[in-house]
Each structure stands twice: as C-alpha cells, then as structure tokens.
Design a protein around this motif. Structure first.
Motif, PDB file in Angstrom:
ATOM      1  N   TYR A 208       0.838  -1.212   0.000  1.00 53.66           N
ATOM      2  CA  TYR A 208       0.000   0.000   0.000  1.00 53.66           C
ATOM      3  C   TYR A 208       0.872   1.261   0.000  1.00 53.66           C
ATOM      4  CZ  TYR A 208      -3.404   3.442   1.748  1.00 53.66           C
ATOM      5  OH  TYR A 208      -4.192   4.555   1.909  1.00 53.66           O
ATOM      6  N   LYS A 209       1.865   1.271   0.878  1.00 54.07           N
ATOM      7  CA  LYS A 209       2.738   2.448   0.989  1.00 54.07           C
ATOM      8  C   LYS A 209       3.557   2.662  -0.286  1.00 54.07           C
ATOM      9  CE  LYS A 209       3.366   2.512   6.036  1.00 54.07           C
ATOM     10  NZ  LYS A 209       4.348   2.352   7.141  1.00 54.07           N
ATOM     11  N   SER A 210       4.086   1.571  -0.828  1.00 58.11           N
ATOM     12  CA  SER A 210       4.918   1.701  -2.031  1.00 58.11           C
ATOM     13  C   SER A 210       4.100   2.122  -3.234  1.00 58.11           C
ATOM     14  CB  SER A 210       5.640   0.384  -2.314  1.00 58.11           C
ATOM     15  OG  SER A 210       4.721  -0.642  -2.657  1.00 58.11           O
ATOM     16  N   PHE A 211       2.836   1.655  -3.290  1.00 56.87           N
ATOM     17  CA  PHE A 211       1.971   2.031  -4.407  1.00 56.87           C
ATOM     18  C   PHE A 211       1.686   3.530  -4.393  1.00 56.87           C
ATOM     19  CE2 PHE A 211      -2.318   2.914  -6.039  1.00 56.87           C
ATOM     20  CZ  PHE A 211      -2.154   2.525  -7.360  1.00 56.87           C
ATOM     21  N   PHE A 212       1.304   4.025  -3.257  1.00 61.05           N
ATOM     22  CA  PHE A 212       0.987   5.455  -3.174  1.00 61.05           C
ATOM     23  C   PHE A 212       2.242   6.320  -3.186  1.00 61.05           C
ATOM     24  CE2 PHE A 212      -3.102   3.767  -1.810  1.00 61.05           C
ATOM     25  CZ  PHE A 212      -3.964   4.593  -2.509  1.00 61.05           C
ATOM     26  N   GLY A 213       3.373   5.739  -2.738  1.00 64.75           N
ATOM     27  CA  GLY A 213       4.626   6.484  -2.823  1.00 64.75           C
ATOM     28  C   GLY A 213       5.092   6.657  -4.261  1.00 64.75           C
ATOM     29  N   GLY A 214       4.782   5.667  -5.103  1.00 61.72           N
ATOM     30  CA  GLY A 214       5.166   5.749  -6.518  1.00 61.72           C
ATOM     31  C   GLY A 214       3.999   5.968  -7.446  1.00 61.72           C
ATOM     32  N   PHE A 215       2.872   6.440  -6.896  1.00 62.56           N
ATOM     33  CA  PHE A 215       1.634   6.564  -7.673  1.00 62.56           C
ATOM     34  C   PHE A 215       1.815   7.408  -8.927  1.00 62.56           C
ATOM     35  CE2 PHE A 215      -2.282   8.943  -8.649  1.00 62.56           C
ATOM     36  CZ  PHE A 215      -3.133   7.893  -8.935  1.00 62.56           C
ATOM     37  N   PHE A 216       2.465   8.557  -8.787  1.00 64.49           N
ATOM     38  CA  PHE A 216       2.604   9.461  -9.937  1.00 64.49           C
ATOM     39  C   PHE A 216       3.547   8.886 -10.994  1.00 64.49           C
ATOM     40  CE2 PHE A 216       1.238  12.361  -6.545  1.00 64.49           C
ATOM     41  CZ  PHE A 216       0.142  12.945  -7.168  1.00 64.49           C
ATOM     42  N   ALA A 217       4.526   8.093 -10.551  1.00 63.01           N
ATOM     43  CA  ALA A 217       5.415   7.428 -11.510  1.00 63.01           C
ATOM     44  C   ALA A 217       4.657   6.353 -12.280  1.00 63.01           C
ATOM     45  CB  ALA A 217       6.598   6.809 -10.768  1.00 63.01           C
ATOM     46  N   LEU A 218       3.857   5.570 -11.566  1.00 63.93           N
ATOM     47  CA  LEU A 218       3.101   4.487 -12.190  1.00 63.93           C
ATOM     48  C   LEU A 218       1.971   5.003 -13.064  1.00 63.93           C
ATOM     49  CD1 LEU A 218       2.884   2.209  -9.017  1.00 63.93           C
ATOM     50  CD2 LEU A 218       4.403   1.898 -10.976  1.00 63.93           C
ATOM     51  N   LEU A 219       1.590   6.260 -12.866  1.00 53.48           N
ATOM     52  CA  LEU A 219       0.482   6.833 -13.628  1.00 53.48           C
ATOM     53  C   LEU A 219       0.875   7.214 -15.051  1.00 53.48           C
ATOM     54  CD1 LEU A 219      -2.519   7.669 -13.252  1.00 53.48           C
ATOM     55  CD2 LEU A 219      -1.710   9.938 -12.558  1.00 53.48           C
ATOM     56  N   MET A 220       2.172   7.397 -15.287  1.00 52.04           N
ATOM     57  CA  MET A 220       2.611   7.875 -16.601  1.00 52.04           C
ATOM     58  C   MET A 220       2.232   6.930 -17.744  1.00 52.04           C
ATOM     59  SD  MET A 220       6.357   9.194 -17.792  1.00 52.04           S
ATOM     60  CE  MET A 220       6.624   9.834 -19.443  1.00 52.04           C
ATOM     61  N   PRO A 221       2.488   5.609 -17.639  1.00 46.41           N
ATOM     62  CA  PRO A 221       2.062   4.720 -18.725  1.00 46.41           C
ATOM     63  C   PRO A 221       0.552   4.740 -18.937  1.00 46.41           C
ATOM     64  CG  PRO A 221       3.590   3.596 -17.251  1.00 46.41           C
ATOM     65  CD  PRO A 221       3.214   4.885 -16.582  1.00 46.41           C
ATOM     66  N   VAL A 222      -0.193   4.907 -17.848  1.00 48.26           N
ATOM     67  CA  VAL A 222      -1.655   4.971 -17.942  1.00 48.26           C
ATOM     68  C   VAL A 222      -2.081   6.192 -18.753  1.00 48.26           C
ATOM     69  CG1 VAL A 222      -3.807   5.148 -16.632  1.00 48.26           C
ATOM     70  CG2 VAL A 222      -1.915   3.777 -15.737  1.00 48.26           C
ATOM     71  N   ILE A 223      -1.408   7.308 -18.521  1.00 50.57           N
ATOM     72  CA  ILE A 223      -1.723   8.535 -19.255  1.00 50.57           C
ATOM     73  C   ILE A 223      -1.429   8.364 -20.747  1.00 50.57           C
ATOM     74  CG2 ILE A 223      -1.007  10.944 -19.611  1.00 50.57           C
ATOM     75  CD1 ILE A 223      -0.591  11.121 -16.593  1.00 50.57           C
ATOM     76  N   ILE A 224      -0.269   7.781 -21.058  1.00 53.41           N
ATOM     77  CA  ILE A 224       0.125   7.602 -22.466  1.00 53.41           C
ATOM     78  C   ILE A 224      -0.839   6.668 -23.187  1.00 53.41           C
ATOM     79  CG2 ILE A 224       1.918   6.718 -23.999  1.00 53.41           C
ATOM     80  CD1 ILE A 224       3.971   7.569 -21.854  1.00 53.41           C
ATOM     81  N   LEU A 225      -1.002   5.459 -22.615  1.00 49.47           N
ATOM     82  CA  LEU A 225      -1.868   4.476 -23.261  1.00 49.47           C
ATOM     83  C   LEU A 225      -3.329   4.875 -23.205  1.00 49.47           C
ATOM     84  CD1 LEU A 225      -0.526   0.922 -22.372  1.00 49.47           C
ATOM     85  CD2 LEU A 225      -0.660   2.002 -24.603  1.00 49.47           C
ATOM     86  N   GLY A 226      -3.743   5.386 -22.053  1.00 52.32           N
ATOM     87  CA  GLY A 226      -5.149   5.780 -21.896  1.00 52.32           C
ATOM     88  C   GLY A 226      -5.556   6.857 -22.876  1.00 52.32           C
ATOM     89  N   GLY A 227      -4.681   7.839 -23.077  1.00 46.94           N
ATOM     90  CA  GLY A 227      -4.982   8.915 -24.018  1.00 46.94           C
ATOM     91  C   GLY A 227      -5.110   8.423 -25.438  1.00 46.94           C
ATOM     92  N   ILE A 228      -4.226   7.468 -25.828  1.00 42.94           N
ATOM     93  CA  ILE A 228      -4.276   6.907 -27.186  1.00 42.94           C
ATOM     94  C   ILE A 228      -5.507   6.029 -27.356  1.00 42.94           C
ATOM     95  CG2 ILE A 228      -3.100   5.405 -28.834  1.00 42.94           C
ATOM     96  CD1 ILE A 228      -0.444   6.324 -27.580  1.00 42.94           C
ATOM     97  N   MET A 229      -5.775   5.174 -26.361  1.00 40.30           N
ATOM     98  CA  MET A 229      -6.933   4.282 -26.428  1.00 40.30           C
ATOM     99  C   MET A 229      -8.241   5.052 -26.520  1.00 40.30           C
ATOM    100  SD  MET A 229      -6.045   1.327 -23.620  1.00 40.30           S
ATOM    101  CE  MET A 229      -4.805   0.069 -23.905  1.00 40.30           C
ATOM    102  N   ALA A 230      -8.324   6.148 -25.756  1.00 38.08           N
ATOM    103  CA  ALA A 230      -9.559   6.932 -25.732  1.00 38.08           C
ATOM    104  C   ALA A 230      -9.703   7.820 -26.959  1.00 38.08           C
ATOM    105  CB  ALA A 230      -9.610   7.781 -24.465  1.00 38.08           C
ATOM    106  N   GLY A 231      -8.650   7.885 -27.776  1.00 40.14           N
ATOM    107  CA  GLY A 231      -8.699   8.733 -28.963  1.00 40.14           C
ATOM    108  C   GLY A 231      -8.566  10.207 -28.653  1.00 40.14           C
ATOM    109  N   VAL A 232      -8.127  10.520 -27.433  1.00 37.98           N
ATOM    110  CA  VAL A 232      -7.981  11.921 -27.027  1.00 37.98           C
ATOM    111  C   VAL A 232      -6.726  12.535 -27.626  1.00 37.98           C
ATOM    112  CG1 VAL A 232      -7.717  13.481 -25.047  1.00 37.98           C
ATOM    113  CG2 VAL A 232      -9.222  11.489 -24.883  1.00 37.98           C
ATOM    114  N   VAL A 233      -5.650  11.738 -27.708  1.00 36.20           N
ATOM    115  CA  VAL A 233      -4.376  12.241 -28.232  1.00 36.20           C
ATOM    116  C   VAL A 233      -3.794  11.255 -29.240  1.00 36.20           C
ATOM    117  CG1 VAL A 233      -3.780  13.576 -26.174  1.00 36.20           C
ATOM    118  CG2 VAL A 233      -3.111  11.178 -26.305  1.00 36.20           C
ATOM    119  N   THR A 234      -3.004  11.781 -30.157  1.00 39.99           N
ATOM    120  CA  THR A 234      -2.211  10.938 -31.056  1.00 39.99           C
ATOM    121  C   THR A 234      -0.941  10.523 -30.309  1.00 39.99           C
ATOM    122  OG1 THR A 234      -0.933  12.793 -31.932  1.00 39.99           O
ATOM    123  CG2 THR A 234      -3.034  12.284 -33.021  1.00 39.99           C
TER     124      THR A 234
END
Length: 424
Positions: A208-234
């Motif tokens: 739990y602690k390590s997940f929230f400690g690195g939450f913003f780091a782990l979020l980056m792939p989600v932003i990249i893939l999520g944006g492409i999947m949703a068709g929001v960004v190229t």
C-alpha cells in the motif's frame, strides 16, 4: 545498383563506420554508379524527416530522461519489491517487474538496463545471486522496454511502413506482458534450482505504501496508453503530454529535478534523437534505392516460390531478423530490413501490425546476444561478470521470447485484440 549498395554497406560495417554514415555513403555510391543526380540525396533525406509523427521520438526521449532523473527509479523498484519480492528469487522477480514498469516510461531497452542494473545488480550480488545470472536477468528483462509502449522502434517502423503508431503501441501490450510473465516463470525455476534469494513475508501495508509512494510514476504509462486508447491524443501528442507530466512531477512533486540538471538532460536527449533521425534519413534514401531497383518484388517472388503460407513466411522473417539483430542495432535493423520485407508481407495479406510486433521482438533479441548486444554489454559491465557467461545465462530467456513469437505467429489475435478493440 542494389549489389553495389549492399557490398559497399557491408564493407563499411566491417570497417566499423557508424550505421548512419554507412547508409548515406553506400547509397551515394550506388547512385553515382547508376548515374543518378546526387540531388536525390537531399530530396529523399528531407522528405524522410519532414514528418509530424517523428516528433514523438524527441519528446519520448526527453520524457524518459526526465522520469529517470526525477526520482522514478527508486519508487518503481520499491513498488516492484513490495509486489513480488516475497517469492523465491525475489530480487530476480523485482528486476523483471521493474523493467516491465520502466518500459511504460522510457521506451528504450538500454536506458532500462542502466537504470535498473545500477541498483538491482549490486543488490542481487549482495544476496548471493551469481553475478552472471544477475546480469542475464537484467539484460533479458530490459528487452521488454521496446515492446510495451511507448516504444521508439515502433515509431520508426510505423513511419517507414506507413502504419498506425497508435495501433502498434497497443499491439505490443499483450506480447510485452507475456514475455514478462515468461521471464518471471523462468526465473522462479532457476532460483528454486540454485536456491537463490531469501524468502520474506508479504506485507499488504508495505504494498500500500509503495503504491501510493510511486503513484505518480506508475500513472505515466496509464496517461500515455489511456490517451491513445480513448482517442484523445495521437502518439505524438501523448509524447508531448508525457514530457509536460514528467517535468511537473520531477520539479514539484518528487522535487528531484533542478534547473542545473536540465542542460545535460536535454543535450543527451538531443544527441540520441539526432542519431535516430540521421539514421532514418539515410534509411529512407537506402530504401528508395532498393524499391527503385525492384528488389522487394524479386524477394516476394523468391519467397512465394518456396511457400505461400503466412505462418512459414513469418517464421522465415524471424530467422532473418534474429541473424541480423546479432550484428546490427535494433533501430538500424528495422531501417534496413523493413523496406525489403514489408512489401512481401503486405502482398501475402499479413497484417502490418502483426508484422511490426514480430519485427521489433525478433530484432530485440539481438540486444542480448553477442557480438553487439548493447544490453548484454551494459549488464555485464555493471556486474563485472564475463560476457560469455552472461550470454549463456540469457539462453533460457531467449527461448521464452521465441515461444511468445511462435504463439504470436500462430495466433495473431494476441497482437490485434487490443488495437482492434480500442481503435476499430
């Protein structure tokens, strides 16, 4: 003309002339031999790099360096350690999971080897893992860095083949995860056999602690893939978004970036980008000569005379890529081979996304094989283990990658499911 092109290029490689210069010199030699005007060199080179899609390369380079220097490594490794560190051979599993997570941040295998290896190889040696095994795990897992998006080789392939980079990114997700899990399984049996790694108790609180400690780091792939999947960004816009996000996180959240670090970081990114762009420009000219000499059509006729099966053709391509990857850098291999083989696979009805994933994975094996396996060299240097001993320990992981390739060729839906679902 093609014979002159290939012979000149081979001689230049034997003389250790850099790939980019070899491409231009051999192309110009062939053009002079065929009495073509050298203005073609400028025209084709400018056309090659005058592409909006290619802007993704420098932005992903900068984003990866920002995240690496901005305090990401430690947080990602802490999360990986909390997730799988309790299993037999815990640090080997941490190494692989960290590489899978880093793949969604840097998109470059060598960067993963350096960042992960510098921390985990000494830690593994301290816990009595053999140095050659520690290096082999680090190098082999780094290959995932060019398969799970973002992936610079997918961008290069997409530009050369005129294929959707967004679909290539999504097509690499499942194969990358499969390779990661195959390596986890292989490591488990090796560690169990040699009694590597101390067993420790799994802790939900630590996870739990390590997940929230690195939450913003782990979020980056989600932003990249999520944006492409949703068709929001190229993919190019996703690269810009990743750069902005990495800057904000590095300066204002983790606070490990400083203005003093920026010039060196940007210079390193610029050097790498310039090298790739120079190769792409030379490759476009090189490919134009090959196409103009109708070599792809000749190759197509030759291969189809042997077999008309898509599976057999793809297996033949894997063999060719495996051999080429042993002697030529991954990006250079894509640049050299795709113009020749892409028309063949297209004529045979092979999906270009499937061929792209097979191409990148097959050539990526060369990153961990002598004589020019860059990830193998980096890991061996960090561990101070003999290169050949490390290379022997990577064989099991190479077999795992080849099994995944076999499954992809036999069941292309493994590659196509995610891009078809999100971008149909």
């Amino acid at each position: 003309m093609t014979a002159v092109l290939f012979v000149t290029f081979a001689v230049l490689l034997l003389l250790n002339v850099p790939i980019a210069f070899s491409l231009f010199i051999s192309s110009m030699t062939a053009l002079i031999y065929a009495d073509y005007p050298l203005t073609v060199v400028i025209q084709r080179s400018v056309t090659a790099v005058d592409s909006f899609i290619l802007l993704a390369i420098p932005f992903f380079m900068v984003a990866g360096n920002l995240m690496t220097d901005g305090g990401i490594s430690k947080r990602v490794m802490n999360f990986a350690n909390s997730s799988v560190g309790f299993a037999r051979g815990g640090l080997a599993h941490v190494n692989i999971l960290t590489s899978m997570l880093f793949a969604g941040i840097t998109g470059a295998a060598a960067a993963d080897t350096s960042a992960v290896g510098a921390v985990l190889i000494p830690a593994m040696k301290k816990e009595k893992y053999d140095s050659d095994f520690s290096a082999a795990v680090t190098a082999s897992s780094s290959v995932i860095g060019v398969i799970i998006p973002p992936s610079i080789p997918f961008v290069i392939y997409g530009v050369i083949g005129g294929v959707s980079i967004g679909k290539l990114f999504l097509g690499g997700v499942i194969p990358g995860i499969m390779i990661g899990f195959s390596q986890l399984g292989i490591s488990y049996f090796i560690c169990k056999k040699h009694n590597y790694g101390k067993m420790k108790k799994f802790s939900v609180v630590e996870l739990y602690k390590s997940f929230f400690g690195g939450f913003f780091a782990l979020l980056m792939p989600v932003i990249i893939l999520g944006g492409i999947m949703a068709g929001v960004v190229t993919p190019t816009e996703a690269a810009v978004l990743a750069t902005v996000y990495a800057t904000v996180i590095g300066f204002f959240v983790y606070k490990q970036l400083s203005l003093k670090k920026m010039p060196a970081l940007l210079l390193e990114s610029a050097k790498t980008t310039a090298t790739v762009m120079f190769m792409i420009a030379g490759a476009y000219l090189y490919g134009w000569i090959i196409t103009n000499d109708q070599l792809p059509q000749k190759v197509c006729e030759l291969v189809t005379s042997i077999s008309s099966s898509q599976h057999v053709v793809l297996f033949m391509c894997v063999v060719v890529f495996f051999i080429v990857g042993m002697f030529i850098d991954l990006s250079a291999g894509i640049i050299l081979m795709v113009p020749v083989l892409f028309p063949l696979t297209k004529a045979m009805g092979i999906d270009p996304i499937v061929f792209g994933v097979v191409t990148v994975i097959s050539l990526a094996i060369g990153l961990i094989t002598p004589p020019v396996g860059v990830c193998l060299f980096i890991a061996s240097e960090i561990s101070q283990a003999p290169l050949l001993k490390v290379a022997k320990k990577t064989i099991a992981y190479i077999v795992g990658i080849l099994i995944v390739l076999f499954l992809i060729i036999m069941y292309p839906e493994i590659v196509l499911f995610v891009p078809n679902y999100f971008m149909s």
